[in-house]
Each structure stands twice: as structure tokens, then as C-alpha cells.
Scaffold this active site. Structure first.
Site, PDB file in Angstrom:
ATOM      1  CE1 TYR A 148      18.234   5.143 -16.002  1.00  0.00           C
ATOM      2  CE2 TYR A 148      19.979   6.183 -14.766  1.00  0.00           C
ATOM      3  CZ  TYR A 148      18.636   6.048 -15.059  1.00  0.00           C
ATOM      4  OH  TYR A 148      17.718   6.825 -14.413  1.00  0.00           O
ATOM      5  CG  ASP A 230       4.550   1.887  -6.485  1.00  0.00           C
ATOM      6  OD1 ASP A 230       5.238   1.201  -5.719  1.00  0.00           O
ATOM      7  OD2 ASP A 230       3.585   1.422  -7.125  1.00  0.00           O
ATOM      8  CG  ASP A 254      18.947   9.089 -11.846  1.00  0.00           C
ATOM      9  OD1 ASP A 254      19.329  10.087 -11.221  1.00  0.00           O
ATOM     10  OD2 ASP A 254      18.912   9.030 -13.091  1.00  0.00           O
ATOM     11  CG  ASP A 258      17.296  14.511  -8.993  1.00  0.00           C
ATOM     12  OD1 ASP A 258      18.435  14.158  -8.652  1.00  0.00           O
ATOM     13  OD2 ASP A 258      17.068  15.283  -9.944  1.00  0.00           O
TER      14      ASP A 258
END
Ligand code: NAD
Length: 380
Positions: A148, A230, A254, A258
Site C-alpha cells: 500500500y 491462502d 487487511d 474483513d
């Protein structure tokens, strides 16, 4: 009798946009109760409000006005509601409300983002994973490095030859400092760190694993395991109870946070803390500004209230206040009190608005803190 003031804490509240001001107002009700009780202990707690995000764009022409930043930098802790909304969606990325959030995180150097995922009492059936019991993990996400922020970041070409570049960069020191945060947290919890990477593909992940292994040598009492991101995504759905502290770089964290929001089943109750080595931490519920319910007294303030609990623990060093706020939230939930987003239509349930939820938690908190003072005992 009030003791002489031995400690003073000044906080900054940044309500922001949408439901931000509503959840922060409900949290202030709880904070007033905490403040009144703390005064009797000789601890002064006060706060002031400043603008950020869309509200700041409208009032001051930018998403992070200098006076907001300097107030935040001088505070003991910063509690933020949420930023953003359709009104500002057409602005360029660097002018949007979210730019204020990224800028304050960077300016405060809060590199570690702590997100607890806990199933609160009575909300178990809200999780899509009905079989989940006793979920209680802490995600530690690296917040100021990685993909980011890496350079170069560019777009070039036209038509069928359009091209985009993002860069993932990690320096050893960035990994080391956030790994220490995770190991220290594991020591206070159940003594296990699961570090997430993609070592089979990414060079950054190979460095990540190396440095985390080195840091682990300083914590022989903490168990360390590694998972590829994963397979971790799958394991968080299959057996989230198997984890204690989960450590991840910025983008992986991130995405996984969620996912955990989905596993817990209610965005409105999730809190977060962003902390660095010194200076104030930044605390915020993980939800956004929810423009679809803003101004209707419908927002769940528990994520913001629990963020204040994290602030009390990490920035004010008052863990007993944090435990008392968490206990008050659990107490209110176990009485069947619900905002609409977490209501299930079961008998005995009482649906309340944002404001009343704050008042009920404040009352439960007052009761437990006054009991503590009456007994004059050390809490927890
Ligand atoms: P959101 O979190 O605002 O809302 C997602 C859904 O969850 C909506 O249906 C909303 O009503 C519901 N919800 C969220 N918080 C709730 C609460 N406390 N109580 C009850 N229901 C709640 O996400 P979004 O809709 O993707 O984004 C809306 C705006 O918020 C956008 O402008 C986005 O950029 C911004 N945003 C800000 C932050 C932040 O400030 N940290 C985080 C995410 C999104």
C-alpha cells in the site's frame, strides 16, 4: 472522597462522517461514566473534538486540517468514528476523506493494527459458522508498509497496452517491530503466534518469515507457527478457535480482518487499535460511515465503545477500565439488549437505538466501577 489528581489524560475525538458522530456520541456517554469514576481515583480524563474526513473538507478545505493533526499529536490517545460518504466520492483520491485517515495513521506512526475478533455473548448465532464457540483471537496487522505504500506505483500505456505497477517493499525493521507487538500480545493471552505469509512465492514473505523466526528467539515461552495466507483464509473459516494471535503484513492483514468480520458476523461490534512505539495510539471501530443508516439512531455503537476500552488499555495503561467496559458491554448483551443490526427476533430481545445502547452500557459500567470502589479492591 476524591483523591488528589495524580494522572491526567487528554484525549482527542474525531467523529468524522456518516454514523461516526453518532457512535462517538454514544461512546462519550460511556466515557463520562469512566471519567467520573476515575476522578475518585485521582485520575483526570478529558477530551476535545476535532474534525477529520468529509466534515473537515467541508469546514476547513482538507481531510486532515493542521489543527486536528497537532491536537492528535499532543493527545494521550485518539478515538475516531468513521470517514467518507457519497458526497465526497467524486473527489480525487488524495483529496477524499479516506486520505485524512491514511495521513493521520502515517503522521502518528501507528504501524501495528490490533483487531480482536471475539464472539460476544448472545451473538453466537450471528456468525455464519453456527458451530463456532469461544472464538477469541487477535489479528496484528502491519499498517504502514508493504504494497500500500511501496514505490514505484504507476500507470502507463494506452488502450490494449495499459500497464499498472505496485511495489511491495519491507525493511527488516518494519517486520521486527510489529512482530514484537504480536509476541508481547501473545504473552498476555494464550501464548501462541501464527505468522501469515506467502513464502512460496514472494521475496518479501521470505524475509518476513526469517525476521519473525529471529524475533521469536526472544520469546521462548510463546509458540510460533507459520501459515501461508491462502491456507490461512480457509483455516479461519474452518477452525478460527485454533488461533490466538495472528500476525500479518499490511495487505494480507487487511483481507483477513474483513474475513474475520464475516466470521464474527457483526461489523458493528468490532474494535481496533493502531499503535506505534511512542505518541498516541489511534482507535476506531472497523466499520465505515454507513451512509445508508446515518442520522437514524440505528448504528451499533459497540465497536466504538470497545475501541475506547482498547484505548484505556494501550494508551492510558488502565487495563481495569478496559475490562470493566468490556464486562459492561457483555452485561448489556446478555440482558438481550440489541441494536437492529444484531437483533435476531428472539423472545425477550429489546431493540434499542444508538443513543440508548450507549446509555445502557454507561449504566452497567457505573454499577461495576462503583462496586469496585465500594469494595476498594483491585480489579482483575
Ligand atoms: P460500511 O462499514 O460503512 O457499511 C457496510 C454495511 O454495514 C452497511 O450496510 C452498514 O449499514 C452496515 N454497518 C456498518 N457499520 C454499522 C454499525 N455500526 N451499525 C449497524 N450497521 C452498520 O462500509 P461501506 O458501505 O463499504 O462504506 C461506506 C463509506 O464508509 C464509504 O465512504 C467508505 O469509503 C467508508 N469507509 C470508511 C472506513 C473508516 O472510516 N475506517 C472504513 C470502511 C469504509
Amino acid at each position: 472522597m476524591t483523591k488528589e489528581t495524580a494522572e491526567t489524560h487528554q484525549l482527542v475525538l474525531l467523529p468524522g462522517d456518516g454514523i461516526g458522530p453518532e457512535v462517538i456520541a454514544a461512546t462519550e456517554t460511556v466515557m463520562r461514566t469512566a471519567r467520573d469514576c476515575l476522578r475518585l481515583e485521582g485520575i483526570a480524563l478529558s477530551w476535545e473534538r476535532h474534525q477529520i474526513g468529509g466534515a473537515a473538507i467541508d469546514a476547513a478545505g482538507g481531510p486532515l486540517p493542521p489543527e486536528t493533526l497537532s491536537a492528535a499529536q499532543g493527545a494521550s490517545g485518539v478515538l475516531l468514528g468513521a470517514v467518507g460518504g457519497p458526497k465526497w466520492d467524486a473527489l480525487a483520491p488524495q483529496e477524499r476523506p479516506e486520505a485524512g485517515l491514511l495521513a493521520i495513521r502515517r503522521a502518528l506512526s501507528v504501524y501495528a493494527n490490533l483487531r480482536p475478533a471475539t464472539l460476544l455473548p448472545g451473538l453466537e448465532s450471528h456468525s455464519p459458522l453456527r458451530a463456532v464457540q469461544g472464538l477469541d483471537l487477535l489479528l496484528v496487522r502491519e499498517l504502514t508498509g508493504g504494497l500500500y505504500f511501496g514505490e514505484p506505483r504507476e500507470r502507463s500505456g494506452e488502450g490494449a497496452s495499459r500497464r499498472a505497477v505496485d511495489t511491495m517493499v519491507y525493511h527488516e525493521g518494519e517486520i521486527r517491530r510489529v512482530a514484537h507487538v504480536a509476541f508481547r500480545a501473545a504473552r498476555r493471552r494464550r501464548g501462541k503466534v501464527t505468522s501469515v505469509d506467502k513464502r512460496n512465492v514472494l521475496e518479501c514473505s521470505r524475509l518476513w518469515r526469517e525476521v519473525v523466526e529471529e524475533v521469536s528467539q526472544e520469546y521462548p515461552d510463546v509458540e510460533l507457527e507459520h501459515q501461508l495466507v491462502d491456507s490461512m483464509a480457509m483455516l479461519l473459516v474452518l477452525q478460527p478457535q485454533a488461533f490466538d494471535v495472528v500476525l500479518a503484513e499490511n495487505m494480507f492483514g487487511d483481507i483477513l480482518s474483513d474475513e474475520l468480520g464475516g466470521v464474527v458476523g457483526s461489523l458493528g461490534v468490532m474494535a481496533s487499535a493502531s499503535i506505534g512505539d511512542e505518541g498516541p495510539g489511534l482507535y476506531e471501530p472497523i466499520h465505515g460511515s454507513a451512509p445508508n443508516i446515518a442520522g437514524k439512531d440505528l448504528a451499533n455503537p459497540l465497536g466504538a465503545i470497545l475501541s475506547f476500552a482498547m484505548l484505556a488499555e494501550h494508551s492510558l495503561d488502565l487495563p481495569w477500565v478496559a475490562r470493566a467496559v468490556e464486562a459492561a458491554v457483555k452485561d448489556v448483551l446478555s440482558q438481550g439488549v440489541r441494536t437492529k443490526d444484531i437483533a435476531q427476533g428472539t423472545p425477550g430481545e429489546k431493540i434499542v437505538g444508538t443513543r440508548e445502547m450507549g446509555e445502557r452500557v454507561a449504566r452497567a459500567l457505573a454499577q461495576s466501577l462503583h462496586t469496585r470502589q465500594a469494595l476498594n479492591e483491585t480489579y482483575f
